[in-house]
Design a protein around this motif. Structure first.
Motif, short mmCIF file in Angstrom:
data_model
loop_
_atom_site.label_atom_id
_atom_site.label_comp_id
_atom_site.label_asym_id
_atom_site.label_seq_id
_atom_site.Cartn_x
_atom_site.Cartn_y
_atom_site.Cartn_z
N ALA A 1 -2.57 -6.49 -1.33
CA ALA A 1 -2.94 -7.43 -0.74
C ALA A 1 -1.25 -6.79 -0.30
O ALA A 1 -1.02 -6.74 1.24
CB ALA A 1 -3.39 -8.96 -0.78
N CYS A 2 -1.14 -6.77 -0.96
CA CYS A 2 1.35 -6.89 -0.70
C CYS A 2 1.15 -5.50 -0.11
O CYS A 2 1.78 -5.21 0.59
CB CYS A 2 2.13 -6.93 -2.05
SG CYS A 2 2.09 -8.59 -2.43
N ARG A 3 0.41 -4.80 -1.10
CA ARG A 3 0.66 -2.94 -0.10
C ARG A 3 0.00 -2.90 1.52
O ARG A 3 0.60 -2.16 1.86
CB ARG A 3 0.46 -1.90 -1.06
CG ARG A 3 1.26 -1.69 -3.14
CD ARG A 3 -0.15 -0.93 -3.44
NE ARG A 3 -0.54 0.26 -2.59
CZ ARG A 3 -1.45 1.33 -2.84
NH1 ARG A 3 -2.85 0.48 -2.68
NH2 ARG A 3 -1.80 1.76 -1.18
N ARG A 4 -0.78 -3.83 0.69
CA ARG A 4 -1.64 -3.40 2.77
C ARG A 4 -1.03 -4.20 3.93
O ARG A 4 -1.09 -2.95 4.36
CB ARG A 4 -2.98 -3.64 2.50
CG ARG A 4 -4.30 -2.91 3.84
CD ARG A 4 -5.38 -3.59 2.85
NE ARG A 4 -5.82 -2.41 2.83
CZ ARG A 4 -6.55 -3.31 0.65
NH1 ARG A 4 -6.16 -4.38 0.51
NH2 ARG A 4 -6.68 -2.46 -0.14
N ASN A 5 0.11 -4.58 3.40
CA ASN A 5 0.73 -4.83 4.28
C ASN A 5 -0.44 -6.05 5.79
O ASN A 5 0.80 -5.40 6.92
CB ASN A 5 1.92 -4.31 4.81
CG ASN A 5 2.78 -5.48 5.32
OD1 ASN A 5 2.84 -6.75 4.94
ND2 ASN A 5 3.75 -4.68 5.93
N VAL A 6 -1.47 -6.57 5.83
CA VAL A 6 -1.64 -7.13 6.64
C VAL A 6 -1.52 -8.24 6.64
O VAL A 6 -1.59 -8.86 5.98
CB VAL A 6 -3.90 -7.31 6.61
CG1 VAL A 6 -4.50 -8.17 7.03
CG2 VAL A 6 -4.59 -5.87 5.52
N LYS B 1 6.22 -2.49 8.94
CA LYS B 1 5.51 -2.30 9.42
C LYS B 1 3.71 -3.07 9.53
O LYS B 1 3.60 -2.64 7.91
CB LYS B 1 4.68 -0.90 10.69
CG LYS B 1 5.35 -1.45 11.40
CD LYS B 1 4.63 0.31 12.24
CE LYS B 1 3.86 0.76 13.06
NZ LYS B 1 3.05 1.81 12.74
N PRO B 2 3.11 -4.26 9.43
CA PRO B 2 2.01 -4.09 8.86
C PRO B 2 0.80 -3.64 9.40
O PRO B 2 1.09 -2.22 9.74
CB PRO B 2 1.87 -5.47 10.22
CG PRO B 2 2.69 -6.22 10.72
CD PRO B 2 3.49 -4.94 10.88
N TYR B 3 -0.30 -3.53 8.30
CA TYR B 3 -1.65 -2.86 8.52
C TYR B 3 -2.27 -2.90 10.28
O TYR B 3 -1.90 -3.86 10.45
CB TYR B 3 -2.48 -3.37 7.27
CG TYR B 3 -3.63 -2.41 7.97
CD1 TYR B 3 -3.39 -1.91 6.24
CD2 TYR B 3 -4.36 -2.93 8.16
CE1 TYR B 3 -4.63 -0.82 6.35
CE2 TYR B 3 -6.12 -1.99 8.07
CZ TYR B 3 -5.83 -1.03 6.95
OH TYR B 3 -6.75 -0.18 7.21
N GLU B 4 -2.35 -2.07 10.04
CA GLU B 4 -2.63 -1.44 11.90
C GLU B 4 -4.12 -0.92 11.97
O GLU B 4 -4.87 0.24 11.49
CB GLU B 4 -1.76 0.34 12.72
CG GLU B 4 -1.06 -1.55 13.26
CD GLU B 4 0.09 -0.46 14.30
OE1 GLU B 4 -0.60 0.22 14.85
OE2 GLU B 4 1.54 -0.53 14.25
#
Lengths: 176, 585, 277
Positions: C113-118, C255-258
């Motif tokens: 979740a940290c990696r994915r940065n949603v 940059k957040p997950y897009e």
């Protein structure tokens, strides 16, 4: 992290009223919430005590609301109230609770909260020159002092000598 | 030996090769060629354990009529090399009049083929390809196979040109040259295996794999969110969905594991988007806990399980039907949900679309039990009919009543679901037993009521006549003595067996079950009315399907049971043999 | 009364009528209060907020809010939250967990979740114990903490949530103490506003199984350094941390997950072309 007195200047009677109202409202809500918690944990004595304290704070809040009629009262965001502590001075810290708390222990916490509230207005009285603000600060300080007396009177009904250590005869229950 | 000109309704061949020789590509090109020329067909593959350079076999069957399964014997096999070909030899038994052609420069002919007594011919494919600048052995094999099967060479050339368009004229010319060599080499052999003319009346032909068909069916059904964790042989479902969802306004997220992928799907569906994930047995095992959550919290999701050999890691590249038990019974507690199984490659589309419809309508998880033999098979099929099933969830409108009960007890068992953003509809979805409001409860009545609700909505749903395919080989025959009772991918072989037997004068009924759970007992018994001898066919070692049926009802008549684990697929001839034996016993 | 600007929402608007089952004195009451105050400060309508949780004392929180909630299975709340946020970017998604749920059974999801940065907020109420199952050591429990399941203590190094969040790519990392309502509220507001995955560890005492944690009230203190946007600086600070510094440690700029989900759905018929022979 405890409740405390103001460290910032309150500049007008309206602002003071907003703080006073919020303080009473939070105290009322908190006592009510603590009463709920105690009911949930079947501490009936404390639930009753907190319910009564909530009622008294509610009356006080209502009185202040009346005084606010016709006044310029600013809207204040939750984080912008000027008490220095984490919460309003009159709200009991929920972290001090215990499900087997005795009425005396609770009253001692309530006493501290009422004293904090008194100090808040008393400090204001001493630190502002604004006539209207001083008038309200004096009035509220006096009322808080009355609450302090009330709690002290109530405490006499629960002397330390009557305190019995309460013990939970059951082990904790695993839920999940 | 056949004389040239004798035309066939079905031919099967294999092209094998190793070290990146392109056997699978040659098979795919031939299948497409057949499709363009109007035939039907199906192609599967058998591969070694290597990721690159391993031995691979393209197993191709071409037919004049729609076909749903591979053949059990092969007319010819072309070995670009024979290296490690014994790995596949057992899977491609050659017909008595069959032909094996190979380049012995690449290994010896496997004993099982050499000893079979069929014609084994040598062809120096490597040298022949070497004679063409940029030449490839697999194109020689393609030309050879096309000519032996009677496929139009022009069409083959056109398919190859289109495939190689991006590689430039040099590559195209080299391939054309190699195809021509293969075609002329075919003249050396007396045998030919030419296909008869295809049946006409089709509305256009599609070339599609079961995994792609599941993806398309899901999107047609309304799926707009997928969560993915790669696993063989299901990955292609997800890989197909990734760009497809983007094109229709949806999204696919790659998760860190199957635990996350199914929970992501549940989260997205809680938000109102129809959601899917796809996996195989090992992944389904990890997803079981969350299937229970989706059941209890009444969040619709679709989980595709493309089955492979099990238990544990099993045989990832081979088919089996042995996830039936976990799909039906995997959840702890009483957890009614939907389990459906596609009956053919083309039916993957219908069944996936239906599964979305069922899940959404009943606010429950639906498992689609496909398998490797469908998922990774590429088939030439008639363009599937458009069907009306779409996601239609009972959603709470914007006019919210005073007291909204998310889990209200309704007659149907389905209660309106509030989607986040709807003012006044706030509730907490919960895996804990809950009240009608969703508040955790350990009260007997709440537990009973919610269990009843979740059972009723699934048991009382009208599944129409899609629960099974019921066919009778001879319409005149009302008291069919034999019934072949099967499910999922074995419907194809069973149907073919039925037609073969009918041609021999043995009338057979086919009952192929698509809706595994809930089990429609009355429909099932009605379908078996008049059947005296029932052959249950399934691809499991322990007979899971048979036990499941037995647990659900008393099967009327006399029952025999044909079951076997993978990887060797059960084929029509084996089924026919069992019916014939039974008839004479 | 002349209220100059009427507030959209009060903290109490975000509270449900349910009384929590938490033990009186539990830090989770404070966290609930801080969350509701933060939401009032943010002014997001309750129906546009989703509070997602797993299993454990802390994970009971969604039903105590007046938001949409999901009380899922043990350890998987971040996956539920990520799926929801990707599918519904219009919502404010807060995932709330505990140290057992979030760092033990849900440990892998935390990393990713940290990696994915949603763009969502992850609040872990850390009390260093499993409360719902009667007091077993969690990944953040001290190695010598005695319990029936691990007599004499686990002997294992505690898990360092902030270090791991930082190393895994979380875009906002903070620690608070539950009793500091103002500090927690302020940090939660900032965490929600910060783009990408925001992680807030809230030290939240378990008064039943860890009565010693009542001392956290005096042990926690505001960090003496300002938050940084430099992960290397944040890492150096957190490695010498005494465990009781509170405040924002790190504000990242990733940059957040897009994704581009849209209800203006394309016609699935366009997907069929590739199959036509």
């Amino acid at each position: 992290m405890t409740a405390g007195v103001t460290s910032k200047v309150i500049g007008s009677a309206g602002e003071l009223l907003a703080h006073a109202y919020q303080m009473e409202l939070e105290a009322q809500e908190r006592y009510g919430y603590l009463a709920d918690q105690m009911e949930m944990h079947n501490n009936a004595d404390l639930a009753k005590l907190f319910r009564e304290l909530a009622r008294v704070e509610g009356i006080h809040a209502g009185d202040i609301l009346e005084q606010m009629q016709g006044m310029q009262v600013p809207q204040i965001n939750p984080l912008d109230y000027k008490w220095s502590g984490s919460e309003s001075p009159e709200a009991l810290d929920m972290g001090d609770m215990h499900y087997m708390m005795t009425p005396r222990q609770a009253l001692l916490l309530a006493l501290k909260a009422e004293q904090n509230a008194f100090e808040f207005f008393d400090h204001l009285l001493k630190s502002t020159d604004d006539e209207d603000t001083r008038r309200f600060a004096a009035e509220f300080a006096e009322e808080e002092q009355e609450h302090v007396e009330l709690v002290l009177k109530e405490l006499k009904k629960h002397p330390e000598s009557d305190e019995r250590t309460r013990e939970d005869m059951d082990p904790p229950i695993q839920q999940e | 030996m056949k004389t040239p000109g004798e035309l066939r309704k079905s031919i099967s061949f294999a092209i094998i090769g190793s070290g990146g020789a392109g056997a699978l590509t040659a098979g795919a090109i031939l299948l497409e060629t057949a499709g363009k020329a109007g035939w039907y067909g199906i192609m599967n593959r058998s591969v070694g354990p290597q990721i690159r350079g391993g031995e691979a076999a393209a197993l191709v069957r071409l037919t004049t009529h729609p076909v749903d399964c591979m053949a059990e014997s092969y007319d010819f096999v072309i070995a670009i090399d024979w290296r490690n070909a014994d790995r596949f030899a057992a899977e491609m038994p050659l017909a008595a009049d069959g032909l094996a052609i190979g380049d012995t420069a690449g290994g010896e002919v496997p004993d099982v083929i050499a000893a079979s007594g069929i014609t084994v011919a040598q062809m120096a494919m490597k040298d022949l390809a070497g004679s063409v600048q940029g030449g490839r052995e697999n194109m020689i094999a393609a030309g050879l196979a096309a000519k032996l099967a009677g496929l139009p060479v022009d069409t083959l050339m056109a398919v190859v040109e289109a495939k190689l368009a991006s590689k430039g004229d040099e590559a195209i010319n080299a391939s054309r040259a190699c195809i021509s060599i293969g075609v002329s080499e075919a003249d050396r052999f007396e045998q030919s295996f030419h296909l008869d003319k295809p049946v006409t009346g089709s509305t256009g032909r599609w070339l599609i794999t079961g995994n792609e068909a599941i993806g398309l069916g899901a999107v047609r059904g309304g799926i707009r969110f997928a969560a993915a964790y790669p696993i063989t042989p299901a990955t292609e479902v997800l890989e197909w969905l990734a760009p497809a969802l983007t094109r229709v306004g949806g999204a696919l997220v790659q998760a860190e594991d199957e635990l996350a992928s199914i929970n992501m799907a549940i989260g997205a569906s809680f938000g109102g988007r129809a959601s899917i994930t796809a996996t195989s047995g090992p992944g389904l095992a990890l997803m079981v806990e969350a299937l229970g959550l989706a059941t209890a919290s009444e969040i619709p999701i679709v989980v595709v399980d493309v089955m492979r050999g099990g238990p544990s890691t099993g045989i990832p590249t081979k088919s089996e039907q042995s996830d039936l038990n976990i799909a039906v019974y995997g959840c702890h507690g009483d957890a009614p949900h939907i389990v459906v199984a596609p009956l053919s490659v083309a039916d993957c589309l219908f069944t996936a679309q239906w599964a979305v419809h069922l899940a959404e309508a009943m606010q429950a998880p639906a498992i689609v039990l496909s398998d490797q033999s469908l998922g990774q098979a590429r088939a030439l099929v008639d363009r599937p009919a458009d069907i009306a099933f779409v996601a239609k969830r009972n959603v709470l409108g914007s006019e919210v009543e005073e007291a909204y009960d998310r889990y209200a007890l309704t007659g149907s068992g389905v209660s309106p679901m509030a989607l986040p953003g709807t003012a006044g509809g706030q509730y907490t979805a919960d895996g804990l037993t809950h009240t009608v409001k969703g508040v955790p409860s350990s009260k007997e009545s709440d537990h009973q009521n919610q269990l009843d609700k979740r059972r009723d909505k699934i048991e009382n749903f009208d599944y129409g006549n899609h629960w099974a395919d019921i066919e009778i080989s001879n319409d005149d025959c009302t008291d069919t003595q034999f019934t072949i009772l099967t499910w999922g991918s074995l419907a194809g072989p069973a149907r073919e067996a039925m037609h073969t037997l009918a041609a021999e004068g043995i009338s057979v009924k086919l009952l192929a079950i698509r809706l595994i759970s809930p089990f429609l007992k009355q429909n099932f018994l009605d379908a078996l009315q008049g059947s005296q001898r029932i052959l249950i066919v399934e691809q499991t070692h322990s007979g899971q399907f048979h036990e499941y049926l037995r647990a659900k009802c008393d099967i009327p008549g006399e029952v025999r049971h044909f079951h076997r684990a993978g990887p060797k697929l059960i084929g029509p001839a084996e089924i026919c043999a069992r019916i014939r034996d039974w008839k004479t016993s | 009364m002349n209220i100059q600007q009427s507030p959209n929402f009060k903290a109490s608007d975000y509270k449900s009528g349910l009384t929590p089952v938490w033990c009186p004195g539990c830090g989770d009451f404070h966290v609930l209060l801080s969350v509701t105050k933060a939401l009032a400060e943010l002014g997001t309508p309750p129906e546009n907020v989703a509070v997602i949780s797993g299993i454990g004392c802390s994970s009971r929180i969604p039903a105590y809010t007046n938001c949409y909630g999901f009380h899922g299975v043990h350890g998987r709340s971040l996956a539920l939250g990520a799926g929801l946020k990707v599918a519904r970017p219009d919502l404010t998604v807060m995932v709330m967990s505990g140290d057992g749920d979030g760092f033990s059974i849900g440990g892998n999801h935390f990393l990713h979740a940290c990696r994915r940065n949603v763009d969502m907020t992850y609040i872990v109420m850390d009390n260093r114990v499993y409360g719902m199952t009667k007091g077993q050591p969690s990944p953040t429990t001290e190695p010598d903490w005695d319990s029936a399941l691990s007599p004499g203590g686990t002997g294992l190094s505690p898990f360092h949530p902030l270090v791991i969040a930082l190393a895994s790519g979380a875009n906002f990392v903070a620690r608070e103490f539950s009793g500091d309502i103002k500090g927690s509220t302020r940090t939660i507001v900032e965490a929600v506003r910060h783009p990408g995955f925001s992680f807030v560890e809230i030290l939240s005492p378990c008064v039943t199984f860890r009565p010693d944690e009542r001392q956290w009230k005096t042990q926690t203190h505001a960090a003496s350094v300002e938050a940084t946007d430099d992960p290397a600086r944040a890492a150096r600070r957190i490695m010498t941390d005494d465990g009781f510094n509170v405040g924002v440690l790190y504000r990242g700029r990733r940059k957040p997950y897009e994704t581009h989900v849209s209800d203006l759905a394309g016609d699935p018929a366009i997907l069929e072309e590739e199959f036509a022979v």
